[in-house]
Design a protein around this motif. Structure first.
Motif, PDB file in Angstrom:
ATOM      1  N   PRO A  88       0.827  -1.215   0.000  1.00  0.00           N
ATOM      2  CA  PRO A  88       0.000   0.000   0.000  1.00  0.00           C
ATOM      3  C   PRO A  88       0.859   1.261   0.000  1.00  0.00           C
ATOM      4  O   PRO A  88       1.993   1.248   0.472  1.00  0.00           O
ATOM      5  N   ASP A  89       0.305   2.323  -0.510  1.00  0.00           N
ATOM      6  CA  ASP A  89       0.971   3.616  -0.492  1.00  0.00           C
ATOM      7  C   ASP A  89       0.928   4.158   0.936  1.00  0.00           C
ATOM      8  O   ASP A  89      -0.091   4.046   1.616  1.00  0.00           O
ATOM      9  N   SER A  90       2.026   4.740   1.389  1.00  0.00           N
ATOM     10  CA  SER A  90       2.108   5.216   2.773  1.00  0.00           C
ATOM     11  C   SER A  90       1.140   6.360   3.081  1.00  0.00           C
ATOM     12  O   SER A  90       0.892   6.663   4.238  1.00  0.00           O
ATOM     13  N   SER A  91       0.567   6.959   2.053  1.00  0.00           N
ATOM     14  CA  SER A  91      -0.390   8.050   2.278  1.00  0.00           C
ATOM     15  C   SER A  91      -1.828   7.550   2.441  1.00  0.00           C
ATOM     16  O   SER A  91      -2.720   8.347   2.724  1.00  0.00           O
ATOM     17  N   THR A 146       9.016   0.132  -7.921  1.00  0.00           N
ATOM     18  CA  THR A 146       8.296   0.434  -6.685  1.00  0.00           C
ATOM     19  C   THR A 146       8.603   1.874  -6.271  1.00  0.00           C
ATOM     20  O   THR A 146       9.753   2.196  -5.989  1.00  0.00           O
ATOM     21  N   PRO A 147       7.571   2.724  -6.218  1.00  0.00           N
ATOM     22  CA  PRO A 147       7.818   4.101  -5.781  1.00  0.00           C
ATOM     23  C   PRO A 147       8.198   4.144  -4.295  1.00  0.00           C
ATOM     24  O   PRO A 147       7.817   3.264  -3.528  1.00  0.00           O
ATOM     25  N   ARG A 148       8.929   5.120  -3.914  1.00  0.00           N
ATOM     26  CA  ARG A 148       9.395   5.255  -2.522  1.00  0.00           C
ATOM     27  C   ARG A 148       8.233   5.259  -1.542  1.00  0.00           C
ATOM     28  O   ARG A 148       8.333   4.765  -0.439  1.00  0.00           O
ATOM     29  N   SER A 149       7.073   5.780  -1.952  1.00  0.00           N
ATOM     30  CA  SER A 149       5.901   5.863  -1.071  1.00  0.00           C
ATOM     31  C   SER A 149       5.315   4.489  -0.739  1.00  0.00           C
ATOM     32  O   SER A 149       4.508   4.359   0.173  1.00  0.00           O
ATOM     33  N   LYS A 150       5.723   3.462  -1.484  1.00  0.00           N
ATOM     34  CA  LYS A 150       5.243   2.106  -1.205  1.00  0.00           C
ATOM     35  C   LYS A 150       6.272   1.260  -0.462  1.00  0.00           C
ATOM     36  O   LYS A 150       5.982   0.148  -0.060  1.00  0.00           O
ATOM     37  N   MET A 151       7.474   1.783  -0.301  1.00  0.00           N
ATOM     38  CA  MET A 151       8.506   1.023   0.404  1.00  0.00           C
ATOM     39  C   MET A 151       8.282   1.135   1.905  1.00  0.00           C
ATOM     40  O   MET A 151       8.049   2.228   2.411  1.00  0.00           O
ATOM     41  N   PRO A 152       8.353   0.007   2.601  1.00  0.00           N
ATOM     42  CA  PRO A 152       8.150   0.056   4.049  1.00  0.00           C
ATOM     43  C   PRO A 152       9.283   0.797   4.753  1.00  0.00           C
ATOM     44  O   PRO A 152      10.409   0.822   4.267  1.00  0.00           O
ATOM     45  N   PRO A 166      17.839  -3.452  -6.784  1.00  0.00           N
ATOM     46  CA  PRO A 166      17.962  -2.677  -5.540  1.00  0.00           C
ATOM     47  C   PRO A 166      18.155  -1.189  -5.830  1.00  0.00           C
ATOM     48  O   PRO A 166      18.875  -0.824  -6.750  1.00  0.00           O
ATOM     49  N   THR A 167      17.494  -0.388  -5.055  1.00  0.00           N
ATOM     50  CA  THR A 167      17.640   1.062  -5.208  1.00  0.00           C
ATOM     51  C   THR A 167      18.692   1.562  -4.224  1.00  0.00           C
ATOM     52  O   THR A 167      19.119   0.838  -3.324  1.00  0.00           O
ATOM     53  N   TRP A 168      19.048   2.802  -4.382  1.00  0.00           N
ATOM     54  CA  TRP A 168      19.967   3.444  -3.456  1.00  0.00           C
ATOM     55  C   TRP A 168      19.390   3.393  -2.044  1.00  0.00           C
ATOM     56  O   TRP A 168      20.101   3.158  -1.077  1.00  0.00           O
ATOM     57  N   PHE A 169      18.071   3.612  -1.919  1.00  0.00           N
ATOM     58  CA  PHE A 169      17.399   3.609  -0.626  1.00  0.00           C
ATOM     59  C   PHE A 169      17.544   2.250   0.078  1.00  0.00           C
ATOM     60  O   PHE A 169      17.893   2.182   1.252  1.00  0.00           O
ATOM     61  N   ILE A 170      17.313   1.167  -0.647  1.00  0.00           N
ATOM     62  CA  ILE A 170      17.422  -0.188  -0.077  1.00  0.00           C
ATOM     63  C   ILE A 170      18.845  -0.446   0.395  1.00  0.00           C
ATOM     64  O   ILE A 170      19.065  -0.945   1.500  1.00  0.00           O
ATOM     65  N   GLU A 194       4.194  -7.150 -13.953  1.00  0.00           N
ATOM     66  CA  GLU A 194       4.387  -6.483 -15.237  1.00  0.00           C
ATOM     67  C   GLU A 194       5.194  -5.199 -15.096  1.00  0.00           C
ATOM     68  O   GLU A 194       6.059  -4.901 -15.920  1.00  0.00           O
ATOM     69  N   CYS A 195       4.976  -4.452 -14.020  1.00  0.00           N
ATOM     70  CA  CYS A 195       5.713  -3.200 -13.841  1.00  0.00           C
ATOM     71  C   CYS A 195       7.204  -3.469 -13.629  1.00  0.00           C
ATOM     72  O   CYS A 195       8.041  -2.652 -13.994  1.00  0.00           O
ATOM     73  N   VAL A 196       7.561  -4.613 -13.089  1.00  0.00           N
ATOM     74  CA  VAL A 196       8.975  -4.979 -12.905  1.00  0.00           C
ATOM     75  C   VAL A 196       9.594  -5.383 -14.235  1.00  0.00           C
ATOM     76  O   VAL A 196      10.717  -5.028 -14.546  1.00  0.00           O
TER      77      VAL A 196
END
Length: 155
Positions: free
Chosen positions: A33-36, A72-78, A106-110, A151-153
């Motif tokens: 889910p989106d964090s918002s 995966t947008p940052r807003s969906k990352m736990p 992997p993103t920079w954030f991960i 599919e988005c991946v």
């Protein structure tokens, strides 16, 4: 269960690897889910309980988790606190039987979260983490025959 119904695709069974019942578990972050969204923390807590109960049902012996992070947008990352809580609450048997955590795209954030968490996570667990930057690279590690790639991946 109703509150997490839209997010049940976050965890799927991706077949087996090696000899025996070594399960491949696919965790697709793009379905989180989106964090918002309203009740985000309540949803994430219930989703965590669903993921753990699914792992307990799917895992008979050793297992491997593929964390699909691509698209995966940052807003969906736990958040870090949620990940830490999850790690602490997972049964010892599940932690012990995890043979590898493969992080696809992997993103920079991960990478930063894992680097910051290093002092709090066992060396043994950290050695189980592998990064793959493409689906071709992932296919070299495990058979992709039963692995559902969102599919988005793929894009």
């Amino acid at each position: 269960m109703q509150v997490i119904r839209p997010y049940l695709r976050v965890i799927t069974h991706g077949g087996y690897y090696g000899e025996g019942l070594n399960a491949i578990i696919v965790f697709s972050a793009c379905y989180l889910p989106d964090s918002s969204c309203p009740d985000y923390h309540y949803i994430m807590e219930n989703l965590f309980l669903f993921v753990v109960s699914s792992l307990e049902m799917l895992v008979a012996e050793d297992y491997l988790i593929i964390y699909m992070n691509g698209a995966t947008p940052r807003s969906k990352m736990p958040g870090i606190s949620w990940l830490k809580k999850c790690y602490q609450m997972i049964d010892r048997r599940l932690r012990k039987n995890l043979k590898s955590l493969v992080i696809a795209h992997p993103t920079w954030f991960i990478r930063t979260v894992l680097a910051i968490s290093r002092p709090f996570i066992s060396v043994k667990f950290m050695s189980k983490i592998q990064y793959v930057h493409s689906l071709d690279e992932l296919a070299e590690i495990v058979s992709m025959e039963h692995v559902h790639v969102p599919e988005c991946v793929v894009q």
